[in-house]
Design an enzyme around this catalytic site. Structure first.
Site, PDB file in Angstrom:
ATOM      1  N   ASP A 395       0.852  -1.187   0.000  1.00 34.71           N
ATOM      2  CA  ASP A 395       0.000   0.000   0.000  1.00 34.71           C
ATOM      3  C   ASP A 395       0.885   1.232   0.000  1.00 34.71           C
ATOM      4  O   ASP A 395       1.634   1.460   0.951  1.00 34.71           O
ATOM      5  CB  ASP A 395      -0.900  -0.022   1.240  1.00 34.71           C
ATOM      6  CG  ASP A 395      -1.909   1.116   1.234  1.00 34.71           C
ATOM      7  OD1 ASP A 395      -2.249   1.600   0.142  1.00 34.71           O
ATOM      8  OD2 ASP A 395      -2.353   1.520   2.326  1.00 34.71           O
ATOM      9  N   ASN A 446      -0.928  -8.746   2.406  1.00 41.03           N
ATOM     10  CA  ASN A 446      -0.878  -8.756   3.868  1.00 41.03           C
ATOM     11  C   ASN A 446      -1.811  -7.694   4.439  1.00 41.03           C
ATOM     12  O   ASN A 446      -1.395  -6.628   4.875  1.00 41.03           O
ATOM     13  CB  ASN A 446       0.561  -8.523   4.345  1.00 41.03           C
ATOM     14  CG  ASN A 446       0.728  -8.756   5.831  1.00 41.03           C
ATOM     15  OD1 ASN A 446      -0.194  -9.198   6.505  1.00 41.03           O
ATOM     16  ND2 ASN A 446       1.911  -8.445   6.341  1.00 41.03           N
ATOM     17  N   HIS A 498     -10.708 -21.054 -10.782  1.00 45.83           N
ATOM     18  CA  HIS A 498     -11.410 -22.337 -10.758  1.00 45.83           C
ATOM     19  C   HIS A 498     -11.351 -23.079 -12.091  1.00 45.83           C
ATOM     20  O   HIS A 498     -11.798 -24.232 -12.186  1.00 45.83           O
ATOM     21  CB  HIS A 498     -12.875 -22.132 -10.350  1.00 45.83           C
ATOM     22  CG  HIS A 498     -13.416 -23.211  -9.469  1.00 45.83           C
ATOM     23  ND1 HIS A 498     -12.876 -24.483  -9.436  1.00 45.83           N
ATOM     24  CD2 HIS A 498     -14.439 -23.224  -8.577  1.00 45.83           C
ATOM     25  CE1 HIS A 498     -13.540 -25.219  -8.579  1.00 45.83           C
ATOM     26  NE2 HIS A 498     -14.504 -24.501  -8.034  1.00 45.83           N
ATOM     27  N   ASP A 502      -8.964 -26.746  -8.376  1.00 47.57           N
ATOM     28  CA  ASP A 502     -10.202 -27.151  -7.714  1.00 47.57           C
ATOM     29  C   ASP A 502     -10.045 -27.022  -6.203  1.00 47.57           C
ATOM     30  O   ASP A 502      -8.944 -26.768  -5.687  1.00 47.57           O
ATOM     31  CB  ASP A 502     -10.607 -28.565  -8.107  1.00 47.57           C
ATOM     32  CG  ASP A 502      -9.524 -29.609  -7.815  1.00 47.57           C
ATOM     33  OD1 ASP A 502      -8.845 -29.486  -6.776  1.00 47.57           O
ATOM     34  OD2 ASP A 502      -9.360 -30.540  -8.623  1.00 47.57           O
TER      35      ASP A 502
END
Length: 528
Positions: A395, A446, A498, A502
């Site tokens: 950040d 984080n 996905h 999986d």
């Protein structure tokens, strides 16, 4: 041949920058793309490279000076003869207007000038045309945004340098434009002087501009301050910094300078509640701030934040995300880190828990290579990467940056710790090299350093997975004998692609990662 390097216009309302450090001296030989000077805007620090091989003849500013956009920054003799300047050379024949330029740069009623895409350093050699803000035939004013472009670092608007008519757009939306090549052609208002060389025409134009400055300046002094603008504000880096330090949105400050430029005195006046400019002739008493409700403020999304917004939208709309979360008991890891911290601090190593998380992740990736893979756009191919280039979200004052530690599989925990320190410091200073931003294969966010326990992170496309680390909490847990004990618990939250990962795979992968971190000795045993 001597040539001045002109400080390019990089948009975002930036009209000048501060000279942080000259990386060469007058008389030094430089190579093409060699960094010459480090400058700072209110957005970031960047190194500006030489465009050609040659000898540095003149540095026009000293360290700490403010350099202005569109004015010479330094001069290089491309022939390597530092004793001869451009002014000492005879006038050369003006090249044909068809040489080195796209066609159709001749306009009815006068000549045209090409806007050359400037070199903005950082190794950037091209950008994508995001949106044309004008069309061919449109009239534009000086500083009016003409096109929005995107590099791999940010999205910026590029303005017109002069009043005039847009004659030609050399690229379409989505095209890739190259640095030092024409971006668009403009027929300046009043035309360009046709006789003489291009240099003479430019000199004449500059002279006319200079002669008109006193009158324009007098007019500006008599004008009231410009109204507060939405989004972009024209101001120097020092003034923008002053606004940030006083928690003032610079877009709300009326500028008393030319073209509504915000000056230091405008910030001071706004801070004290006196929003009149000292240059204004208005004699009315200053209005006291009045509490208001129901107001709104609209700001443009620009720069790194705009690039991140587009990247995240693209990721969510093209990758089917699924999430998985679990608790880690990091009590033993934190104890180990505390034992080692002071020892390595004396050696100049800042040892946090992040290097352990990164190295343990790399060890787990060896057993589950699909977590370190990427698919192509139409999901017909999958590429597995031998290198574990693990990104970490930082950040910063200019937005979220994700530099990555390269080849973690070949590094020790101390090597990783040194890289984490270097990248974090560079990111917070806005000086991350482009090489450190590219090539990531999996990422860690984080969030726990700020707060929060569980998150649903967005995958950093084209990567296949990302994990968010929650804050460490001291919570009651049962030990092996059934006694309640205090343990340090962290929740980790995964998002996976996905299409290739999986639920069972990510659960088993996360379990192995967890074992390394909850019992750090097992991680050390598996390191090579």
């Amino acid at each position: 041949m001597s040539k001045d390097f002109i400080l390019p216009d990089i948009g975002e309302g930036i009209v000048e920058c501060e000279i942080v450090e000259w990386l060469v001296a007058e008389g030094d030989e430089v190579k093409e793309d060699q960094p010459v000077v480090e400058v700072m805007t209110d957005k970031a620090m960047v190194e500006i490279p030489a465009k050609d091989d040659g000898v540095v003849e003149k540095l026009y500013y000293q360290k700490g000076d403010i350099a202005k956009v569109h004015e010479p920054l330094f001069r290089v003799n491309a022939d390597g003869d530092a004793g001869e300047s451009a002014e000492d050379k005879p006038a050369e024949k003006e090249p044909s207007k068809s040489e080195g330029k796209p066609e159709n740069n001749q306009a009815v009623g006068g000549e045209t000038t090409d806007f050359i895409l400037p070199d903005i350093g950082e190794g950037i050699v091209e950008c994508e045309i995001v949106e044309w803000l004008v069309s061919e035939g449109d009239e534009v004013k000086e500083d009016q945004p003409v096109v929005e472009v995107m590099t791999d670092k940010a999205t910026v608007e590029i303005p017109a340098k002069d009043d005039g008519k847009v004659v030609k757009l050399y690229h379409k939306k989505g095209d890739i434009a190259e640095v030092h090549k024409p971006l668009f052609a403009l027929q300046p208002a009043g035309g360009v002087q046709a006789s003489g060389s291009g240099n003479n025409a430019q000199s004449s134009s500059s002279q006319n501009s200079a002669e008109s400055k006193p009158q324009a300046s007098t007019k500006a002094e008599a004008e009231p301050p410009a109204k507060a603008r939405q989004g972009k504000a024209i101001a120097s880096p020092a003034v923008r910094r002053l606004a940030r330090e006083n928690d003032i949105n610079i877009a709300d400050v009326p500028g008393s300078g030319k073209k509504g430029r915000v000056l230091k005195k405008d910030i001071e006046g706004f801070k004290s509640g006196d929003q009149r400019s000292t240059a204004s002739t208005d004699s009315k008493p200053a209005q006291q701030p009045v509490a208001t409700t129901g107001g709104t403020r609209t700001e443009a999304i620009r720069g790194v934040k705009a690039a991140m917004a587009k990247q995240m939208m693209n990721s969510v709309s093209t990758i089917p995300h699924f999430t998985y979360a679990d608790e880690f008991d990091v009590t033993n890891l934190i104890e180990l880190r505390e034992k080692l911290k002071e020892q390595y601090k004396e050696k100049g190593v800042r040892l946090t828990v992040m290097p352990f998380f990164i190295k343990a992740l790399s060890l787990a990736l060896k057993e589950f290579p699909v977590m370190n893979a990427q698919v192509n756009e139409d999901c017909t191919e999958i590429t597995y990467f031998d290198d574990h280039n693990i990104g970490m979200a930082v950040d910063t004052k200019i937005g979220l940056l994700v530099p990555n530690v390269k080849q973690v599989q070949n590094k020790s925990i101390i090597d990783v710790a040194n890289e984490v320190t270097r990248l974090t410091q560079a990111a917070r200073e806005g000086k991350v090299p482009q090489a450190d931003m590219k090539g990531g294969t999996i990422s860690i966010s984080n969030i726990g350093v700020i707060g929060g326990t569980v998150a649903t992170p967005i995958i950093n496309k084209p990567e296949a997975a990302i994990v968010a680390l929650g804050k460490v909490q001291e919570l009651p847990r049962f030990d092996e004998d059934g006694n309640v004990v205090a343990r340090k618990i962290m929740t980790v939250s995964w998002s996976g692609d996905h299409r290739i990962i999986d639920g069972g795979t990510i659960a088993r992968f996360n379990k192995l990662w967890q074992e390394y971190l909850e019992d750090p000795t097992s991680m050390l045993v598996n390191m090579v």
